[in-house]
Scaffold this motif. Structure first.
Motif, short mmCIF file in Angstrom:
data_model
loop_
_atom_site.label_atom_id
_atom_site.label_comp_id
_atom_site.label_asym_id
_atom_site.label_seq_id
_atom_site.Cartn_x
_atom_site.Cartn_y
_atom_site.Cartn_z
N PRO A 104 38.49 -29.53 39.24
CA PRO A 104 37.05 -29.56 38.99
C PRO A 104 36.76 -29.80 37.51
O PRO A 104 37.57 -29.45 36.64
N HIS A 105 35.63 -30.41 37.22
CA HIS A 105 35.18 -30.50 35.84
C HIS A 105 34.94 -29.09 35.30
O HIS A 105 34.56 -28.18 36.04
N ILE A 106 35.14 -28.93 34.00
CA ILE A 106 34.92 -27.62 33.39
C ILE A 106 33.48 -27.16 33.60
O ILE A 106 33.22 -25.98 33.77
N GLY A 107 32.54 -28.11 33.59
CA GLY A 107 31.18 -27.75 33.97
C GLY A 107 30.13 -27.94 32.91
O GLY A 107 28.94 -27.72 33.17
N GLN A 108 30.53 -28.37 31.71
CA GLN A 108 29.57 -28.53 30.63
C GLN A 108 30.03 -29.63 29.69
O GLN A 108 31.22 -29.80 29.45
N ARG A 109 29.10 -30.39 29.18
CA ARG A 109 29.40 -31.44 28.20
C ARG A 109 30.17 -30.86 27.02
O ARG A 109 29.96 -29.72 26.61
N ASN A 110 31.06 -31.67 26.46
CA ASN A 110 31.83 -31.29 25.28
C ASN A 110 32.71 -30.07 25.51
O ASN A 110 32.93 -29.26 24.61
N ARG A 111 33.22 -29.96 26.74
CA ARG A 111 34.23 -28.93 27.04
C ARG A 111 35.47 -29.68 27.52
O ARG A 111 35.39 -30.55 28.37
N TRP A 112 36.63 -29.29 27.01
CA TRP A 112 37.84 -30.11 27.12
C TRP A 112 39.01 -29.25 27.59
O TRP A 112 38.97 -28.01 27.54
N LEU A 113 40.07 -29.91 28.02
CA LEU A 113 41.31 -29.23 28.38
C LEU A 113 42.48 -29.98 27.76
O LEU A 113 42.43 -31.19 27.55
N ALA A 114 43.55 -29.24 27.45
CA ALA A 114 44.71 -29.80 26.77
C ALA A 114 45.97 -29.59 27.61
O ALA A 114 46.44 -28.46 27.76
N PRO A 115 46.53 -30.66 28.20
CA PRO A 115 47.72 -30.51 29.04
C PRO A 115 48.92 -29.95 28.30
O PRO A 115 49.11 -30.20 27.10
N ILE A 116 49.73 -29.19 29.02
CA ILE A 116 51.00 -28.67 28.50
C ILE A 116 52.16 -29.46 29.08
O ILE A 116 53.02 -29.95 28.37
N GLY A 117 52.21 -29.59 30.41
CA GLY A 117 53.30 -30.31 31.04
C GLY A 117 53.29 -30.17 32.54
O GLY A 117 52.45 -29.49 33.11
N ALA A 118 54.26 -30.84 33.16
CA ALA A 118 54.42 -30.80 34.61
C ALA A 118 55.87 -30.52 34.94
O ALA A 118 56.78 -31.15 34.38
N ALA A 119 56.12 -29.56 35.84
CA ALA A 119 57.47 -29.19 36.25
C ALA A 119 57.36 -28.29 37.47
O ALA A 119 56.27 -27.81 37.81
N ASP A 120 58.48 -28.04 38.12
CA ASP A 120 58.52 -27.01 39.17
C ASP A 120 58.62 -25.67 38.46
O ASP A 120 59.71 -25.19 38.15
N LEU A 121 57.50 -25.06 38.20
CA LEU A 121 57.45 -23.88 37.35
C LEU A 121 57.85 -22.60 38.07
O LEU A 121 58.21 -21.61 37.42
N ASP A 122 57.78 -22.58 39.40
CA ASP A 122 58.08 -21.35 40.14
C ASP A 122 59.25 -21.49 41.10
O ASP A 122 59.53 -20.59 41.88
#
Length: 251
Positions: free
Chosen positions: A133-151
């Motif tokens: 989902p979108h964060i829900g508000q203009r000028n709100r952002w997300l920063a990826p860390i990575g992708a892996a089988d984490l569990d």
């Protein structure tokens, strides 16, 4: 283990090149030689059509991107162009085989002008197949860390920091059956400061399983976070850029 690591993002021609170039070609190096010849399997990707239509400036300037081009193993290019109310607000596209079919998907960050950022996944045909989902508000952002089988369940998870300057929430999403489902979250972690043209940290495996490397929310410590199955963080020592790099090298 499938993962994408530490990212960096100078935005030429505004800055000198360092680490990865923002918007430049990113080449797949995930051992997918057998799939590289398939016409629908991207081996590299790049952002294009720079625009100033969404002047958030969180990555140090007001330039974002309208298009995403996927380059297949046979050289064929597929370009996705977003609608006028969206941009790729991102360092670079990231390639990872999320479903285990030996053909990479492409992970991006898109921002809609009124509802902010979301993490989106495209297949090799340029189709958007999953998104948070979108964060829900203009000028709100997300920063990826990575992708892996984490569990360790055989499925690939994608981790990012939701609003790394404000909320500082780790969110982990599992990709399964062509869908993204949030499976975990934790407060008090970050990987980006306003104006940085790169994202710090990534995923490491020092022989005991994958760990997410970020900073603590107050920027005092380097944190290693595991899914057990809920996130559990351990402080590795005082924060510095070099300390983050050492942690990723398992030093």
């Amino acid at each position: 283990m499938m993962r994408f690591g530490q990212t960096g993002a100078p935005r030429p021609p505004i800055r000198l090149l360092q680490r990865f170039v923002r918007g430049a070609i990113v080449t797949l190096s995930l051992g997918l030689a057998g799939a590289a010849a398939a016409s629908d399997c991207p081996v590299s990707a790049e952002y294009g059509d720079p625009t100033r239509a969404y002047p958030h400036g969180v990555l140090g300037d007001d330039i974002e991107y309208r298009s995403l081009t996927l380059i297949a193993g046979d050289g064929r290019k597929t370009t996705v162009t977003l609608s006028d109310d969206r941009v790729f607000e991102d360092i670079r596209p990231r390639l990872a085989d999320l479903d285990g079919d030996s053909c990479a998907e492409v992970i991006t960050v898109e921002s809609q002008f009124q509802t902010g950022a979301q993490l989106s996944v495209y297949n090799g045909r340029g189709e958007k197949i999953a998104a948070t989902p979108h964060i829900g508000q203009r000028n709100r952002w997300l920063a990826p860390i990575g992708a892996a089988d984490l569990d360790g369940d055989g499925k690939i998870e994608i981790a990012y920091i939701d609003r790394p300057h404000l909320a500082k929430i780790l969110r982990v999403w599992r990709f399964d059956g062509g869908m993204l489902t949030q499976i975990a979250s934790a407060k008090g972690l970050t990987n980006h400061r306003i104006g940085w043209d790169y994202i710090e940290g990534g995923i490491r495996d020092c022989g005991t399983g994958p760990e997410l490397i970020t900073a603590s929310g107050d920027w005092r410590h380097v944190q290693a976070t595991r899914l057990k199955p809920t996130p559990a963080s351990t402080a590795l020592g005082p924060y510095s850029a070099e300390a983050i790099a050492r942690a990723l090298r398992c030093e």
